[in-house]
Design a protein around this motif. Structure first.
Motif, mmCIF file in Angstrom:
data_model
loop_
_atom_site.group_PDB
_atom_site.id
_atom_site.type_symbol
_atom_site.label_atom_id
_atom_site.label_comp_id
_atom_site.label_asym_id
_atom_site.label_seq_id
_atom_site.Cartn_x
_atom_site.Cartn_y
_atom_site.Cartn_z
ATOM 1 N N GLU A 124 -8.102 -3.423 -1.127
ATOM 2 C CA GLU A 124 -8.428 -3.039 -2.498
ATOM 3 C C GLU A 124 -9.631 -3.812 -3.045
ATOM 4 O O GLU A 124 -10.495 -3.240 -3.717
ATOM 5 C CB GLU A 124 -7.211 -3.266 -3.401
ATOM 6 C CG GLU A 124 -7.331 -2.680 -4.781
ATOM 7 C CD GLU A 124 -6.023 -2.752 -5.541
ATOM 8 O OE1 GLU A 124 -5.836 -1.936 -6.453
ATOM 9 O OE2 GLU A 124 -5.184 -3.621 -5.219
ATOM 10 N N LYS A 135 6.871 -4.696 -2.028
ATOM 11 C CA LYS A 135 5.805 -5.192 -1.149
ATOM 12 C C LYS A 135 6.090 -6.631 -0.714
ATOM 13 O O LYS A 135 5.909 -6.985 0.458
ATOM 14 C CB LYS A 135 4.446 -5.107 -1.863
ATOM 15 C CG LYS A 135 3.953 -3.692 -2.065
ATOM 16 C CD LYS A 135 2.713 -3.637 -2.968
ATOM 17 C CE LYS A 135 1.485 -4.179 -2.303
ATOM 18 N NZ LYS A 135 0.264 -3.962 -3.126
ATOM 19 N N ASN A 138 -0.642 -1.723 0.772
ATOM 20 C CA ASN A 138 -1.313 -0.926 -0.260
ATOM 21 C C ASN A 138 -1.158 0.568 -0.013
ATOM 22 O O ASN A 138 -1.129 1.362 -0.961
ATOM 23 C CB ASN A 138 -2.804 -1.279 -0.311
ATOM 24 C CG ASN A 138 -3.061 -2.638 -0.919
ATOM 25 O OD1 ASN A 138 -2.249 -3.159 -1.676
ATOM 26 N ND2 ASN A 138 -4.196 -3.230 -0.583
#
Length: 216
Positions: free
Chosen positions: A29, A138, A168
């Motif tokens: 990201e 996560k 992600n």
């Protein structure tokens, strides 16, 4: 040509896992890199990797007869993963559960279902792109991904970074629901368990839900 790949051969195969992870939907990201760019941190000899990949796909009828990994998980559950030239297809008990490539689809294993495969060598990483998690899961899943990546030669120094990229790509927008008479479903796009949009998968979802409950 023997098209079956013994699953034991994957354990120490850096080339295979570097190739396989490039098909995931993960991304970096911060650096705005897709996972195929991110896994380049795992350094391999480019010439050797090129020749390995050429050999892996080196037969004329790969679309009709792809290479595959298969095996027995429990007495009533088997799996197969087929590696065609432009897509990777996944099956449980000969039931299609998704693909990576052209038209992405996934069963979207829950976190609990995915972790049930952790005790079977290589299955956890093989099925990882077929999983779907919530953002708060996560942190739970990350150490399991790192643990498995650390078993692959040359991945150990980059396992946390690659795990973050993978995570992600696993976060779902829709939650799982217990549907009467069917079991777990969800309305995520491209989901085999989305029987609202894909009613053709309903019977398969019922069948596999019953089996996966016994696996957890």
């Amino acid at each position: 040509m023997n098209l079956e790949i013994p699953i034991q051969e994957l354990s120490n195969n850096t080339f295979f896992w570097k190739f396989y992870l490039c098909w995931f939907r993960g991304y970096d990201e911060k650096e705005e890199k897709n996972i195929d760019e991110a896994v380049e941190v795992v350094e391999t000899n480019e010439t050797d990797f090129y020749h390995w990949e050429r050999e892996f796909f080196n037969h004329d009828d790969i679309e009709e007869n792809p290479k595959y990994v298969t095996g027995q998980i429990t007495d009533n559950l088997n799996f197969a993963v087929e590696f065609a030239e432009y897509e990777i297809n996944f099956f449980l008990n000969d039931i299609y559960i998704g693909n990576l490539g052209g038209h992405f689809e996934a069963w979207f294993f829950t976190l609990e279902e995915l972790l049930a495969f952790e005790k079977y060598p290589n299955l956890f990483l093989l099925f990882l792109p077929m999983a779907g998690i919530t953002a708060d899961q996560k942190a739970i899943l990350k150490p399991f991904i790192i643990k498995n990546l650390n078993l692959i030669p040359k991945f150990e120094n980059h396992s946390e970074y690659i795990a973050d990229c993978i995570l992600n790509g696993l976060v779902m927008e829709s939650s799982f629901e217990e549907t009467l008479g069917i079991g777990l479903t969800n309305n995520q796009n491209h989901s085999i368990r989305n029987i609202t949009d894909y009613p053709r998968y309903k019977e398969d979802v019922i069948t596999l839900n019953k089996i996966l409950i016994t696996l957890e």
